[in-house]
Design a protein around this motif. Structure first.
Motif, PDB file in Angstrom:
ATOM      1  N   MET A   6       0.805  -1.214   0.000  1.00 60.28           N
ATOM      2  CA  MET A   6       0.000   0.000   0.000  1.00 60.28           C
ATOM      3  C   MET A   6       0.839   1.266   0.000  1.00 60.28           C
ATOM      4  SD  MET A   6      -3.011  -1.128   2.668  1.00 60.28           S
ATOM      5  CE  MET A   6      -3.864   0.460   2.592  1.00 60.28           C
ATOM      6  N   ALA A   7       0.234   2.332  -0.457  1.00 53.23           N
ATOM      7  CA  ALA A   7       0.859   3.653  -0.418  1.00 53.23           C
ATOM      8  C   ALA A   7       0.715   4.260   0.977  1.00 53.23           C
ATOM      9  CB  ALA A   7       0.197   4.565  -1.448  1.00 53.23           C
ATOM     10  N   ARG A   8       1.600   5.171   1.286  1.00 57.58           N
ATOM     11  CA  ARG A   8       1.496   5.893   2.554  1.00 57.58           C
ATOM     12  C   ARG A   8       0.157   6.619   2.619  1.00 57.58           C
ATOM     13  NH1 ARG A   8       5.040   7.086   6.239  1.00 57.58           N
ATOM     14  NH2 ARG A   8       6.717   6.250   4.919  1.00 57.58           N
ATOM     15  N   GLY A   9      -0.536   6.479   3.765  1.00 57.78           N
ATOM     16  CA  GLY A   9      -1.834   7.115   3.930  1.00 57.78           C
ATOM     17  C   GLY A   9      -2.972   6.380   3.245  1.00 57.78           C
ATOM     18  N   GLY A  10      -2.709   5.153   2.779  1.00 57.51           N
ATOM     19  CA  GLY A  10      -3.725   4.404   2.052  1.00 57.51           C
ATOM     20  C   GLY A  10      -4.783   3.811   2.963  1.00 57.51           C
ATOM     21  N   ILE A  11      -5.821   3.249   2.322  1.00 55.66           N
ATOM     22  CA  ILE A  11      -6.916   2.630   3.064  1.00 55.66           C
ATOM     23  C   ILE A  11      -7.168   1.224   2.542  1.00 55.66           C
ATOM     24  CG2 ILE A  11      -8.626   3.763   1.543  1.00 55.66           C
ATOM     25  CD1 ILE A  11     -10.580   3.697   3.945  1.00 55.66           C
ATOM     26  N   LEU A  12      -7.294   0.281   3.456  1.00 57.94           N
ATOM     27  CA  LEU A  12      -7.647  -1.096   3.123  1.00 57.94           C
ATOM     28  C   LEU A  12      -9.044  -1.357   3.643  1.00 57.94           C
ATOM     29  CD1 LEU A  12      -5.461  -4.287   3.529  1.00 57.94           C
ATOM     30  CD2 LEU A  12      -7.845  -4.268   4.257  1.00 57.94           C
ATOM     31  N   LEU A  13      -9.930  -1.788   2.756  1.00 55.04           N
ATOM     32  CA  LEU A  13     -11.305  -2.117   3.131  1.00 55.04           C
ATOM     33  C   LEU A  13     -11.466  -3.625   3.116  1.00 55.04           C
ATOM     34  CD1 LEU A  13     -11.850   0.693   0.960  1.00 55.04           C
ATOM     35  CD2 LEU A  13     -13.560   0.645   2.773  1.00 55.04           C
ATOM     36  N   GLU A  14     -11.715  -4.183   4.279  1.00 54.41           N
ATOM     37  CA  GLU A  14     -11.868  -5.635   4.447  1.00 54.41           C
ATOM     38  C   GLU A  14     -13.360  -5.939   4.512  1.00 54.41           C
ATOM     39  OE1 GLU A  14     -10.449  -9.395   4.490  1.00 54.41           O
ATOM     40  OE2 GLU A  14      -9.203  -7.588   4.427  1.00 54.41           O
ATOM     41  N   TYR A  15     -13.867  -6.683   3.503  1.00 54.18           N
ATOM     42  CA  TYR A  15     -15.312  -6.913   3.458  1.00 54.18           C
ATOM     43  C   TYR A  15     -15.689  -8.383   3.534  1.00 54.18           C
ATOM     44  CZ  TYR A  15     -14.995  -7.950  -1.636  1.00 54.18           C
ATOM     45  OH  TYR A  15     -14.695  -8.492  -2.872  1.00 54.18           O
ATOM     46  N   GLY A  16     -14.760  -9.220   3.995  1.00 50.82           N
ATOM     47  CA  GLY A  16     -15.071 -10.635   4.132  1.00 50.82           C
ATOM     48  C   GLY A  16     -14.007 -11.336   4.952  1.00 50.82           C
ATOM     49  N   ALA A  17     -14.194 -12.644   5.111  1.00 55.06           N
ATOM     50  CA  ALA A  17     -13.266 -13.465   5.892  1.00 55.06           C
ATOM     51  C   ALA A  17     -13.186 -14.856   5.267  1.00 55.06           C
ATOM     52  CB  ALA A  17     -13.715 -13.546   7.343  1.00 55.06           C
ATOM     53  N   LEU A  18     -12.847 -14.884   3.972  1.00 55.15           N
ATOM     54  CA  LEU A  18     -12.850 -16.149   3.244  1.00 55.15           C
ATOM     55  C   LEU A  18     -11.731 -17.083   3.684  1.00 55.15           C
ATOM     56  CD1 LEU A  18     -13.636 -14.904  -0.392  1.00 55.15           C
ATOM     57  CD2 LEU A  18     -15.210 -15.910   1.271  1.00 55.15           C
TER      58      LEU A  18
END
Length: 329
Positions: free
Chosen positions: A234-246
């Motif tokens: 990821m880039a600095r200041g980025g956002i990761l959106l976790e929408y599952g747990a496969l």
């Protein structure tokens, strides 16, 4: 009476039973639709298998998506009429308004008169994927021109929707797939780049594609050990959106990477959009415009007749598809 799919216990696809059931009239704020097509979702496999957020009350209906023709309207409904062709923005309850069957009562405010150019199969394949991807990428991550978004589970319908939405807002989608078997199909489906994780180092590949900056947005439904790798890409200041747990494996928390890059890690649920009237209105407008223009176009992997609902679930679970699995009625 109508033929309805129900489960009487948790288990594999064999617990899906097609039964004749009496369907009540719609409630005041509901419409009854004669179903023409049903879009399948992994959430329904998880619900059937007792691996979902919601518990079943047996015998239980299931299903989030459908398209069909309005057969009856509740007393408080004024903007829909018998005979309207509609598709369903998935409600918040997988069982109460279950769509697997010939007839379904659904909340009227979630029934949409989709563009006439869409087939019932396309309409039934649209709303879960596009609302889920729009909510995460546009509404929350503010994805826009010049951004890179890293998309895992890329051959899923939501993954494919993410490619199309990224392109629509001027961003670049990088797909991650385990083997090269689906690489060409993902490129044809709209991914700008595809990383084959069994053969390539994800971090090195992302950095090469982004000029060393990394992806500002990551869209992931898997979790597990690869979670840490994704944050490193990821880039600095980025956002990761976790929408599952496969992933069945534990998901580590990459503390030093998160601190060092000032990352935002957010759990995201489709329900966040559906339960917010203003956000839902923005999503609906964006998606209807995209469907009308053709810039959003659902990809259907395979269709099954309702009588073969068990086989449809087995096919979905095999993870061989690129796109949406649809059942016709």
């Amino acid at each position: 009476m109508a033929r309805i799919v129900r489960i009487h216990e948790y288990g594999d696809a064999s617990v899906l039973k097609l039964e004749s059931v009496e369907i009540p009239a719609p409630a005041a704020d509901e419409v009854q639709i004669r179903v023409k097509a049903i879009g399948l979702n992994r959430a329904e496999v998880m619900f059937r298998s007792h691996a979902y957020l919601q518990e079943a009350q047996f015998p239980s209906r299931l299903g989030y998506e459908a398209a069909g023709v309005v057969a009856a309207v509740g007393s408080a409904v004024s903007d829909l009429a018998v005979g309207d062709a509609v598709s369903l923005i998935p409600p918040l309850d997988i069982a109460r308004w279950g769509t697997y069957g010939e007839v379904a009562n659904v909340p009227a405010y979630l029934a949409v008169k989709h563009p006439a150019k869409l087939s019932f199969e396309q309409a039934a394949a649209s709303w879960m994927q596009y609302v889920t991807a729009w909510g995460a990428l546009v509404d929350q991550a503010k994805l826009g021109k010049g951004d890179f978004v890293l998309v895992t589970a890329a051959s899923s319908s939501v993954g494919l929707a993410a490619f199309q939405i990224a392109r629509l807002v001027g961003a670049t989608a990088i797909a991650v797939t385990r083997t090269r078997a689906k690489k060409q199909a993902l490129l044809e489906a709209g991914a700008a780049h595809v990383i084959v994780s069994d053969e390539e180092d994800i971090v090195q590949a992302v950095m090469a594609l982004t000029g060393g900056k990394g992806a500002r947005v990551v869209f992931d439904p898997v979790g597990g050990p690869a979670f840490e790798v994704l944050t490193q890409a990821m880039a600095r200041g980025g956002i990761l959106l976790e929408y599952g747990a496969l992933s069945p494996e534990p998901t580590p928390f990459p503390l030093f990477t998160v601190l060092g890059k000032s990352l935002t890690l957010k759990g995201y649920l489709y329900a966040e959009i559906v339960s917010d009237p203003a956000a839902l209105a923005r999503a609906k407008a964006f998606i209807l415009n995209g469907l009308e223009s053709g810039e959003l176009s659902p990809i259907i992997a395979r269709t099954f007749p309702l009588d073969d609902i068990q086989d449809a679930h087995r096919f979905l679970e095999a993870n061989q598809q690129v796109g949406k699995v649809v059942v016709t009625v």
